[in-house]
Design an enzyme around this catalytic site. Structure first.
Site, PDB file in Angstrom:
ATOM      1  N   LYS A 158       0.229   4.839  -8.114  1.00  0.00           N
ATOM      2  CA  LYS A 158       0.255   5.476  -6.803  1.00  0.00           C
ATOM      3  C   LYS A 158      -0.067   6.970  -6.935  1.00  0.00           C
ATOM      4  CE  LYS A 158       1.615   1.932  -4.245  1.00  0.00           C
ATOM      5  NZ  LYS A 158       0.841   1.420  -3.101  1.00  0.00           N
ATOM      6  N   ASP A 197      -4.028   3.759  -6.237  1.00  0.00           N
ATOM      7  CA  ASP A 197      -3.821   3.518  -4.807  1.00  0.00           C
ATOM      8  C   ASP A 197      -3.376   4.825  -4.170  1.00  0.00           C
ATOM      9  OD1 ASP A 197      -3.323   2.634  -2.276  1.00  0.00           O
ATOM     10  OD2 ASP A 197      -1.774   1.197  -2.806  1.00  0.00           O
ATOM     11  N   ASP A 219      -7.899  -1.312   1.974  1.00  0.00           N
ATOM     12  CA  ASP A 219      -6.607  -1.985   2.172  1.00  0.00           C
ATOM     13  C   ASP A 219      -6.195  -1.856   3.630  1.00  0.00           C
ATOM     14  OD1 ASP A 219      -4.049  -3.033   2.154  1.00  0.00           O
ATOM     15  OD2 ASP A 219      -3.220  -1.581   0.750  1.00  0.00           O
ATOM     16  N   LYS A 270      -3.398  -8.656   2.577  1.00  0.00           N
ATOM     17  CA  LYS A 270      -1.939  -8.788   2.577  1.00  0.00           C
ATOM     18  C   LYS A 270      -1.535  -9.631   3.780  1.00  0.00           C
ATOM     19  CE  LYS A 270      -1.109  -4.355   0.298  1.00  0.00           C
ATOM     20  NZ  LYS A 270      -0.670  -2.948   0.492  1.00  0.00           N
TER      21      LYS A 270
END
Length: 368
Positions: free
Chosen positions: A162, A191, A244, A268
């Site tokens: 991250k 990410d 995403d 997701k």
């Protein structure tokens, strides 16, 4: 096999360590479990975590949507009429994708039980084992390097790191520290959780490319609604870029795919509204020659089990981000996927492969 009842159950499980991203810090995994009972006594299970900063869903909104909006539409409907069920679910309410996803999971659990097959086989049955990455939360460079070293020692060979907090130079130093600590062999994917602006993303990625930090991919470097910015980053970097938060629905995916806004897509269930719509996103991506990853929010093993069944069933899904249950202090889910280090083995029981007797304890309040 008609639906007799739909119930919601709140659960909460603490994390072993705070999970930090550019969007939020999480210390407890909250979720609403959904229990759907059919007239013949079969039970299907689903999960919806509240992820306010991504889906906009809260514990209250999930509960209300399921109990007061979705349940009245679906009770009495035969789950074998799957297109009718999923059409009703999709059109029941605008957005509220987490609530829809939990109900979708439970319906798929029932369908797998009815077919006498594990869900991943019912959906396609491409593989029975997958390997997950492990996520390094965003902290100072030294702490992130320590965490990364520990995860590699535990047997993981892909790190999802991250970034996106503080100065862009700090992010570069974080990755440099991790690469120096773990060596050249482990894969590192980043990410940014929408934390960069387009030009600084191109600058940072270029610096990392020049430094030979060998980044596998960069996930959602810019804000979700900045499609032009995402296209700019993709066109001005060598490192593959993954969309995403920019992709919730098949329509979102088509917008990204038609213009090649990103090189990869992260699916997701909490964004797509469940497996039914997620399969459409993956099919579109496959048509355009774009591979997908299936990831998750901070979820318990229930939601991850459903996502893993989807991921294992499709050849175009080539990356897997299912480490959330490994971050929790306790596993409250009976049955489901089995972790063998970084390897996830899909259960051979029908549907999601849950232990119904153990899950009933949660249904009676053990998970509250």
């Amino acid at each position: 096999m008609r639906i007799r009842s739909i119930e919601t159950i709140p659960v909460a499980v603490p994390l072993t360590k705070p999970f930090k991203t550019a969007l939020r810090t999480v210390t407890t995994a909250y979720a609403i479990y959904v229990k759907i009972t059919s007239e013949d006594g079969r039970i299907g299970w689903g999960e919806a975590p509240p992820t306010h900063v991504i889906t906009g869903d809260s514990l209250g909104s999930i509960t209300y949507t399921i109990e007061e909006v979705i349940a009245p539409l679906l009770i009495g409907v035969d789950v074998r009429n799957r297109e009718e069920v999923f059409r009703l679910l999709k059109r029941s309410i605008v957005r509220n994708t987490s609530a829809k996803a939990a109900v979708d999971m439970a319906i798929h659990d029932l369908l797998g039980q009815l077919a006498g097959l594990p869900l991943y086989q019912l959906l396609g049955g491409f593989r029975e084992k997958i390997e997950t990455d492990f996520t390094v939360s965003v902290n100072d460079a030294a702490e992130m390097a320590d965490d990364a070293e520990r995860y590699i020692a535990d047997g993981f060979n892909v790190l999802k790191v991250k970034v996106g907090i503080g100065d862009i130079g700090e992010d570069i130093e974080r990755i440099r520290a991790i690469r120096e600590r773990v060596g050249k062999d482990p894969k590192i994917r980043l990410d940014a959780n929408q934390g960069w602006r387009p030009k600084e993303a191109v600058f940072a990625i270029g610096k990392m490319e020049d430094a030979g930090l060998d980044i596998e991919l960069i996930e959602q470097p810019v804000p979700a609604d900045d499609i032009e910015g995402l296209l700019y980053v993709t066109n001005h970097t060598i490192t593959p870029i993954m969309a995403d938060e920019s992709v919730f629905s098949p329509k979102d995916a088509l917008r990204v795919l038609e213009r090649r806004v990103a090189d990869l897509i992260n699916i997701k269930l909490m964004k797509s509204g469940g497996i039914h719509e997620a399969l459409k996103i993956n099919a579109l991506a496959e048509t355009y020659g774009v591979e997908c990853m299936v990831g998750s929010m901070i979820e318990t093993k229930l939601g991850i089990t459903a996502a893993a069944h989807l991921a294992a069933s499709q050849p175009n899904i080539t990356r897997f981000d299912f480490d959330a249950p490994l971050m929790l202090a306790e596993d409250i889910v009976a049955g489901g996927i089995v972790y063998e280090g970084r390897v996830i083995r899909l259960p051979e029981g029908t549907g999601l492969g849950l232990d119904q007797e153990g899950m009933e304890l949660i249904g009676k309040g053990a998970g509250k």
